[in-house]
Design a protein around this motif. Sequence first.
Motif, PDB file in Angstrom:
ATOM      1  N   GLY A 175       0.806  -1.213   0.000  1.00  0.00           N
ATOM      2  CA  GLY A 175       0.000   0.000   0.000  1.00  0.00           C
ATOM      3  C   GLY A 175       0.837   1.260   0.000  1.00  0.00           C
ATOM      4  O   GLY A 175       0.340   2.346  -0.294  1.00  0.00           O
ATOM      5  N   TYR A 176       2.119   1.130   0.354  1.00  0.00           N
ATOM      6  CA  TYR A 176       3.055   2.251   0.228  1.00  0.00           C
ATOM      7  C   TYR A 176       3.772   2.093  -1.112  1.00  0.00           C
ATOM      8  O   TYR A 176       4.443   1.090  -1.338  1.00  0.00           O
ATOM      9  CB  TYR A 176       4.092   2.231   1.348  1.00  0.00           C
ATOM     10  N   ASP A 177       3.640   3.061  -1.989  1.00  0.00           N
ATOM     11  CA  ASP A 177       4.235   2.940  -3.317  1.00  0.00           C
ATOM     12  C   ASP A 177       5.642   3.538  -3.309  1.00  0.00           C
ATOM     13  O   ASP A 177       5.814   4.758  -3.385  1.00  0.00           O
ATOM     14  CB  ASP A 177       3.375   3.651  -4.351  1.00  0.00           C
ATOM     15  N   SER A 240      -0.583   5.922  15.832  1.00  0.00           N
ATOM     16  CA  SER A 240      -1.008   7.313  15.632  1.00  0.00           C
ATOM     17  C   SER A 240       0.167   8.270  15.768  1.00  0.00           C
ATOM     18  O   SER A 240       0.003   9.431  16.115  1.00  0.00           O
ATOM     19  CB  SER A 240      -2.106   7.692  16.634  1.00  0.00           C
ATOM     20  N   GLY A 241       1.367   7.765  15.498  1.00  0.00           N
ATOM     21  CA  GLY A 241       2.568   8.560  15.712  1.00  0.00           C
ATOM     22  C   GLY A 241       2.620   9.836  14.909  1.00  0.00           C
ATOM     23  O   GLY A 241       3.022  10.891  15.405  1.00  0.00           O
ATOM     24  N   THR A 255       0.485  12.888   1.265  1.00  0.00           N
ATOM     25  CA  THR A 255       0.810  11.538   1.717  1.00  0.00           C
ATOM     26  C   THR A 255       1.116  10.631   0.526  1.00  0.00           C
ATOM     27  O   THR A 255       0.932  11.002  -0.632  1.00  0.00           O
ATOM     28  CB  THR A 255      -0.364  10.920   2.506  1.00  0.00           C
ATOM     29  N   PHE A 256       1.576   9.413   0.841  1.00  0.00           N
ATOM     30  CA  PHE A 256       1.690   8.381  -0.189  1.00  0.00           C
ATOM     31  C   PHE A 256       0.367   8.292  -0.950  1.00  0.00           C
ATOM     32  O   PHE A 256      -0.717   8.348  -0.352  1.00  0.00           O
ATOM     33  CB  PHE A 256       1.957   7.013   0.448  1.00  0.00           C
ATOM     34  N   LYS A 257       0.451   8.124  -2.252  1.00  0.00           N
ATOM     35  CA  LYS A 257      -0.758   7.889  -3.036  1.00  0.00           C
ATOM     36  C   LYS A 257      -1.341   6.521  -2.678  1.00  0.00           C
ATOM     37  O   LYS A 257      -0.608   5.565  -2.413  1.00  0.00           O
ATOM     38  CB  LYS A 257      -0.442   7.933  -4.531  1.00  0.00           C
ATOM     39  N   HIS A 258      -2.654   6.442  -2.682  1.00  0.00           N
ATOM     40  CA  HIS A 258      -3.349   5.165  -2.454  1.00  0.00           C
ATOM     41  C   HIS A 258      -3.016   4.565  -1.092  1.00  0.00           C
ATOM     42  O   HIS A 258      -3.077   3.342  -0.916  1.00  0.00           O
ATOM     43  CB  HIS A 258      -3.025   4.157  -3.564  1.00  0.00           C
ATOM     44  N   LEU A 259      -2.670   5.399  -0.115  1.00  0.00           N
ATOM     45  CA  LEU A 259      -2.327   4.893   1.214  1.00  0.00           C
ATOM     46  C   LEU A 259      -3.564   4.340   1.900  1.00  0.00           C
ATOM     47  O   LEU A 259      -4.622   4.985   1.922  1.00  0.00           O
ATOM     48  CB  LEU A 259      -1.723   6.020   2.057  1.00  0.00           C
ATOM     49  N   ASN A 260      -3.436   3.149   2.450  1.00  0.00           N
ATOM     50  CA  ASN A 260      -4.525   2.544   3.206  1.00  0.00           C
ATOM     51  C   ASN A 260      -4.933   3.469   4.348  1.00  0.00           C
ATOM     52  O   ASN A 260      -4.089   4.013   5.061  1.00  0.00           O
ATOM     53  CB  ASN A 260      -4.053   1.189   3.745  1.00  0.00           C
ATOM     54  N   LYS A 261      -6.220   3.662   4.562  1.00  0.00           N
ATOM     55  CA  LYS A 261      -6.688   4.594   5.583  1.00  0.00           C
ATOM     56  C   LYS A 261      -6.205   4.220   6.983  1.00  0.00           C
ATOM     57  O   LYS A 261      -6.059   5.089   7.840  1.00  0.00           O
ATOM     58  CB  LYS A 261      -8.215   4.677   5.563  1.00  0.00           C
ATOM     59  N   GLY A 265      -2.133   7.767   9.842  1.00  0.00           N
ATOM     60  CA  GLY A 265      -1.385   8.377  10.943  1.00  0.00           C
ATOM     61  C   GLY A 265      -0.248   7.527  11.469  1.00  0.00           C
ATOM     62  O   GLY A 265       0.405   7.888  12.457  1.00  0.00           O
ATOM     63  N   THR A 266       0.019   6.404  10.803  1.00  0.00           N
ATOM     64  CA  THR A 266       0.977   5.421  11.323  1.00  0.00           C
ATOM     65  C   THR A 266       2.418   5.763  10.971  1.00  0.00           C
ATOM     66  O   THR A 266       2.717   6.129   9.834  1.00  0.00           O
ATOM     67  CB  THR A 266       0.635   4.026  10.773  1.00  0.00           C
ATOM     68  N   GLN A 267       3.289   5.618  11.939  1.00  0.00           N
ATOM     69  CA  GLN A 267       4.728   5.674  11.702  1.00  0.00           C
ATOM     70  C   GLN A 267       5.329   4.318  12.054  1.00  0.00           C
ATOM     71  O   GLN A 267       4.999   3.730  13.083  1.00  0.00           O
ATOM     72  CB  GLN A 267       5.385   6.761  12.547  1.00  0.00           C
ATOM     73  N   GLN A 268       6.201   3.843  11.184  1.00  0.00           N
ATOM     74  CA  GLN A 268       6.860   2.557  11.404  1.00  0.00           C
ATOM     75  C   GLN A 268       8.337   2.703  11.088  1.00  0.00           C
ATOM     76  O   GLN A 268       8.698   3.388  10.126  1.00  0.00           O
ATOM     77  CB  GLN A 268       6.249   1.476  10.503  1.00  0.00           C
ATOM     78  N   TRP A 269       9.174   2.082  11.913  1.00  0.00           N
ATOM     79  CA  TRP A 269      10.590   2.068  11.573  1.00  0.00           C
ATOM     80  C   TRP A 269      11.161   0.681  11.766  1.00  0.00           C
ATOM     81  O   TRP A 269      10.759  -0.057  12.656  1.00  0.00           O
ATOM     82  CB  TRP A 269      11.371   3.152  12.297  1.00  0.00           C
TER      83      TRP A 269
END
Length: 377
Positions: A175-177, A240-241, A255-261, A265-269
């Motif tokens: 979902g992240y392009d 919700s980061g 935001t990223f195009k076509h990002l899943n709803k 608000g999500t941050q991931q590392w």
Amino acid sequence: MKIDVTHIDSEDTQIHGLPSAVFKDSEIFQQESETILRKGWVSIASAQQLKNVGDILPVRMGDASLIAIRSEDQKISVFHNVCRHKAAPIIDKPCRVRTLSCPYHRWAYKLDGSLRSAPKFFGNSDRELTEEEKSDKGLIEVRSVVWWDTIFVNISGDAEPFEDFIKPLDQILEGYDSNDLHRISSTEYESKSNWKLAVDNFLDGYHVPFVHSQAVRLNSVMNQEDLFLSDNIIGLKLPSGASDKPAKTDKPLPTFKHLNKDNIGTQQWFGIFPNTLLFVDPVWVQLIIVRPEAYDFYTETLTIYAANPDTMSPEYDKQRETLSNVLNHVNEQDIELLDKLQITRTSPEADKGILVQAWDQVNVKFHQIWLEKMKQQ
């Protein structure tokens, strides 16, 4: 050197992490170079650092000297930065060329690594090498792939297929392009500390609101989730980061195009073992590539990307600059801390440190992965 595994495998309720010796021992570093850095998938650079045909980037990775090249067909290839004559380094700084020329005896190579010429190869003769004679004298190519604009190499050539290695992360990032990533900036850093401290720090969400209080509030990290995706990929998630933290810019970025709803608000590392550190926000991505060069020295490249091509328009010039400045300032704070930590983390007293159940499980997993890899000689 024998490593005391009881530090992280003990049945004792207290976990101490890796022993201090592994952060200061040159023999351990040489073993890491042979066992981890050569045998696994390691990142060396961002593909967008090589924008044009003939762009060349030299890097060190453990005991290996490499060059990444964008060739005539726009493909990025990686070779050992070692002339096939007497092993002189061919390139010592980033540049753009049409032909690579060894500074020692002027053997010349094409951008695809093949030998172009070797002056007076036959001594006092005008005869030149035939194409057949040149065929086994080209630069030594290194197995490589590009994923999320990151150039990965497997120096030994016998690691598992990259698509299998990265599959668990591909699944979570669906979902992240990544094709929409546009580089905002790349900044080079040096640290007089052990590379494992840099990775450990990146995977430590506990320090963030205290060391980087200007950018992160304490309540932002209280609901972090640990991510254990595979024996090579671990990380953290803040559902919700992005919405909880102070805005990096004064104007919302696309935001990223076509990002899943669910990921708005999500941050991931993620720590992709051993040296790739990837932070994914809905509107920007941060990539840190750590390159170990000695037990107490590493270089790194911090690259910041816009997640949406629209961010690169002139109307966001100020916002891009602000974002880059903020994220680089955070990294500078970490480098300053790690240089000091190298002194204290390598002291005998560091072996009495106590890792915390609520915060340090991802760090414990990183230590365990390192131990397992070191056993695979």
